[in-house]
Write a protein that holds these residues in place. Sequence first.
Motif, PDB file in Angstrom:
ATOM      1  N   GLU A 128      12.817  -1.540   7.674  1.00  0.00           N
ATOM      2  CA  GLU A 128      12.252  -2.588   8.529  1.00  0.00           C
ATOM      3  C   GLU A 128      11.656  -1.977   9.797  1.00  0.00           C
ATOM      4  O   GLU A 128      12.295  -1.182  10.484  1.00  0.00           O
ATOM      5  CB  GLU A 128      13.343  -3.600   8.909  1.00  0.00           C
ATOM      6  CG  GLU A 128      13.754  -4.517   7.774  1.00  0.00           C
ATOM      7  CD  GLU A 128      14.805  -5.530   8.204  1.00  0.00           C
ATOM      8  OE1 GLU A 128      15.074  -5.606   9.418  1.00  0.00           O
ATOM      9  OE2 GLU A 128      15.362  -6.221   7.330  1.00  0.00           O
TER      10      GLU A 128
ATOM     11  N   GLN B  44       6.376   2.170  10.181  1.00  0.00           N
ATOM     12  CA  GLN B  44       4.913   2.063  10.134  1.00  0.00           C
ATOM     13  C   GLN B  44       4.270   3.011   9.144  1.00  0.00           C
ATOM     14  O   GLN B  44       3.136   2.789   8.710  1.00  0.00           O
ATOM     15  CB  GLN B  44       4.350   2.338  11.539  1.00  0.00           C
ATOM     16  CG  GLN B  44       4.802   1.342  12.589  1.00  0.00           C
ATOM     17  CD  GLN B  44       4.564   1.865  13.993  1.00  0.00           C
ATOM     18  OE1 GLN B  44       5.293   2.716  14.502  1.00  0.00           O
ATOM     19  NE2 GLN B  44       3.526   1.354  14.641  1.00  0.00           N
TER      20      GLN B  44
ATOM     21  N   THR C  38      -2.786   3.115   2.001  1.00  0.00           N
ATOM     22  CA  THR C  38      -1.978   2.079   2.637  1.00  0.00           C
ATOM     23  C   THR C  38      -1.518   1.094   1.569  1.00  0.00           C
ATOM     24  O   THR C  38      -2.299   0.704   0.694  1.00  0.00           O
ATOM     25  CB  THR C  38      -2.791   1.337   3.711  1.00  0.00           C
ATOM     26  OG1 THR C  38      -3.294   2.293   4.658  1.00  0.00           O
ATOM     27  CG2 THR C  38      -1.935   0.320   4.439  1.00  0.00           C
ATOM     28  N   THR C  39      -0.267   0.703   1.628  1.00  0.00           N
ATOM     29  CA  THR C  39       0.263  -0.247   0.661  1.00  0.00           C
ATOM     30  C   THR C  39      -0.341  -1.625   0.918  1.00  0.00           C
ATOM     31  O   THR C  39      -0.879  -1.901   2.006  1.00  0.00           O
ATOM     32  CB  THR C  39       1.791  -0.343   0.761  1.00  0.00           C
ATOM     33  OG1 THR C  39       2.136  -0.944   2.016  1.00  0.00           O
ATOM     34  CG2 THR C  39       2.432   1.022   0.655  1.00  0.00           C
ATOM     35  N   PRO C  40      -0.254  -2.539  -0.064  1.00  0.00           N
ATOM     36  CA  PRO C  40      -0.758  -3.900   0.166  1.00  0.00           C
ATOM     37  C   PRO C  40      -0.118  -4.577   1.372  1.00  0.00           C
ATOM     38  O   PRO C  40      -0.718  -5.459   1.994  1.00  0.00           O
ATOM     39  CB  PRO C  40      -0.394  -4.621  -1.144  1.00  0.00           C
ATOM     40  CG  PRO C  40      -0.351  -3.537  -2.173  1.00  0.00           C
ATOM     41  CD  PRO C  40       0.174  -2.339  -1.447  1.00  0.00           C
ATOM     42  N   GLU C  41       1.094  -4.125   1.748  1.00  0.00           N
ATOM     43  CA  GLU C  41       1.785  -4.704   2.902  1.00  0.00           C
ATOM     44  C   GLU C  41       1.355  -4.051   4.217  1.00  0.00           C
ATOM     45  O   GLU C  41       1.843  -4.432   5.287  1.00  0.00           O
ATOM     46  CB  GLU C  41       3.298  -4.559   2.740  1.00  0.00           C
ATOM     47  CG  GLU C  41       3.892  -5.298   1.538  1.00  0.00           C
ATOM     48  CD  GLU C  41       3.641  -4.552   0.228  1.00  0.00           C
ATOM     49  OE1 GLU C  41       3.633  -5.217  -0.834  1.00  0.00           O
ATOM     50  OE2 GLU C  41       3.445  -3.312   0.271  1.00  0.00           O
ATOM     51  N   GLY C  42       0.484  -3.044   4.142  1.00  0.00           N
ATOM     52  CA  GLY C  42      -0.021  -2.403   5.353  1.00  0.00           C
ATOM     53  C   GLY C  42       0.759  -1.176   5.793  1.00  0.00           C
ATOM     54  O   GLY C  42       0.553  -0.669   6.898  1.00  0.00           O
ATOM     55  N   LEU C  43       1.636  -0.670   4.934  1.00  0.00           N
ATOM     56  CA  LEU C  43       2.432   0.515   5.269  1.00  0.00           C
ATOM     57  C   LEU C  43       1.649   1.772   4.904  1.00  0.00           C
ATOM     58  O   LEU C  43       1.227   1.942   3.754  1.00  0.00           O
ATOM     59  CB  LEU C  43       3.754   0.479   4.503  1.00  0.00           C
ATOM     60  CG  LEU C  43       4.797   1.540   4.821  1.00  0.00           C
ATOM     61  CD1 LEU C  43       5.264   1.428   6.259  1.00  0.00           C
ATOM     62  CD2 LEU C  43       5.985   1.409   3.863  1.00  0.00           C
TER      63      LEU C  43
END
Length: 475
Positions: A67, A70, A218-223
């Motif tokens: 959690e 970034q 970048t992952t779909p979640e923005g990571l």
Amino acid sequence: MGIVAGLDSSPDFTRIVVCDTDTGAVLKQGYAPHPLESAEGGGRPSDVDPQAWLLSLGEAAGGGLLEGVQAIGVSAQQNALVPLDGHGNTVRPALVGNDRRAQVAAVDLIDGLGGREAWAQAVGCVPQAAQPVTKLRWLARTEPEAARHVAALMQAPDWLVWQLLGRPARRTTDRGGASGTGYWSAATGGYRPDLVELALGHQAMLPEVIGPAEPAGTTPEGLLISAGTGETMAAAFGLGVRQGDAVVSLGASGSVMAVHHEALVDARGMITSLADATGMHLPVVHTMNAVRVLRGTAEMLGVADLEELSALAMKSTPGAHGLAFLPYLEGEKTPNLPHAAGTLTGMRRESMKPEHLARAAFEGMLCGLGDALDVLRVRGVDVRRVFLLGAAAELPAVQAAAPMLFGTQVVVPQPADYAAIGAARQAAWALTGQLPLWQGAAAQIFEPGEELAVGQAVRQQYSTVREQSHPGAFS
């Protein structure tokens, strides 16, 4: 304050560290073993379903560990070959570890290209059983039907990065990982597809080699996911190893690597020319005999463990009262003496005591690693300090003898998850665009001091015995 994570998928487990982006301080950690079945005899399996790596990754990251993270960096076991079909599915389980089944395949490949020098010139290394190129030859010879379906090749860190990104069309690797394949040259920075074809029988898609600070995606979640790299390169990065440093690893066998500004081509095949995780190079020299020498000596003397052997050795003095031990118990790679045996010389009535043999074992092991260091020094590699890794580095006899025999400062880092920390540091680099200047590893430091001349005399005695027993071994 930002936070980044580094995960290390070793042969046995996944370990995750969450670090402060600015300082590198470890804030949280996670761990989970791989759900693997043991091989026959209880050892590690040579064939592994890569899904096991994902399962342990998910378990290690449980409880909200990631959690607020970034960016993530990935370190993983080297030489784990993942063969994929045209749809991105595994053709067979991944081929991992130092797969002894592939030893004959290594000899076939060496002969197929025209010898050891031809391979050293082509990719900076000579095929060994562990390398992906050798495993490809084994696959083609042993499982031809599976080999025919291989359309793409990845290694463990590449495959994990690709999975985290959702299996995009673009597949990437880094210089460090690519340099261990046997079909990418650290000297030229390019693949040798002809060597893939020589090994596999046909071409296969290879991942794009990206720069050390370049994100893989970048992952779909923005990571953000950084380039990833092999465990060796990640650990060096996590330790803070830089030019002028060498790393000596004490396992059953030994290895010596150093940071250097260029790739080294060694026609004899003693040097494996790897790339590091920062854009530099990591020439590596392996020895067959390290801690196995100590364990064998402990058994001979009826000593319970290595701690007791170390205490016994400390009762002796440098030079072991004239005993010199060439520790070539399993043959040797450095120098290249595959059929050699160990040699013990200098026995006199007064030297035939347990403490002197114990000291000779420690000195013989370290002199053998000193020979490996000298292989790099002769090629212009600057060695101003040596990082000493492995459980045996904590033994007082090792710490007392290593500085004088290596002729330089010796650093013994405190145990930590350096590969995972290196992966996190890579993630911070990709996230911020600047190389993170994290604090180096906490460590004990040992100097050769006034015993430097004594150490040189011991090395000279060892070298004399080596030349008498194996003339021209390093010529």
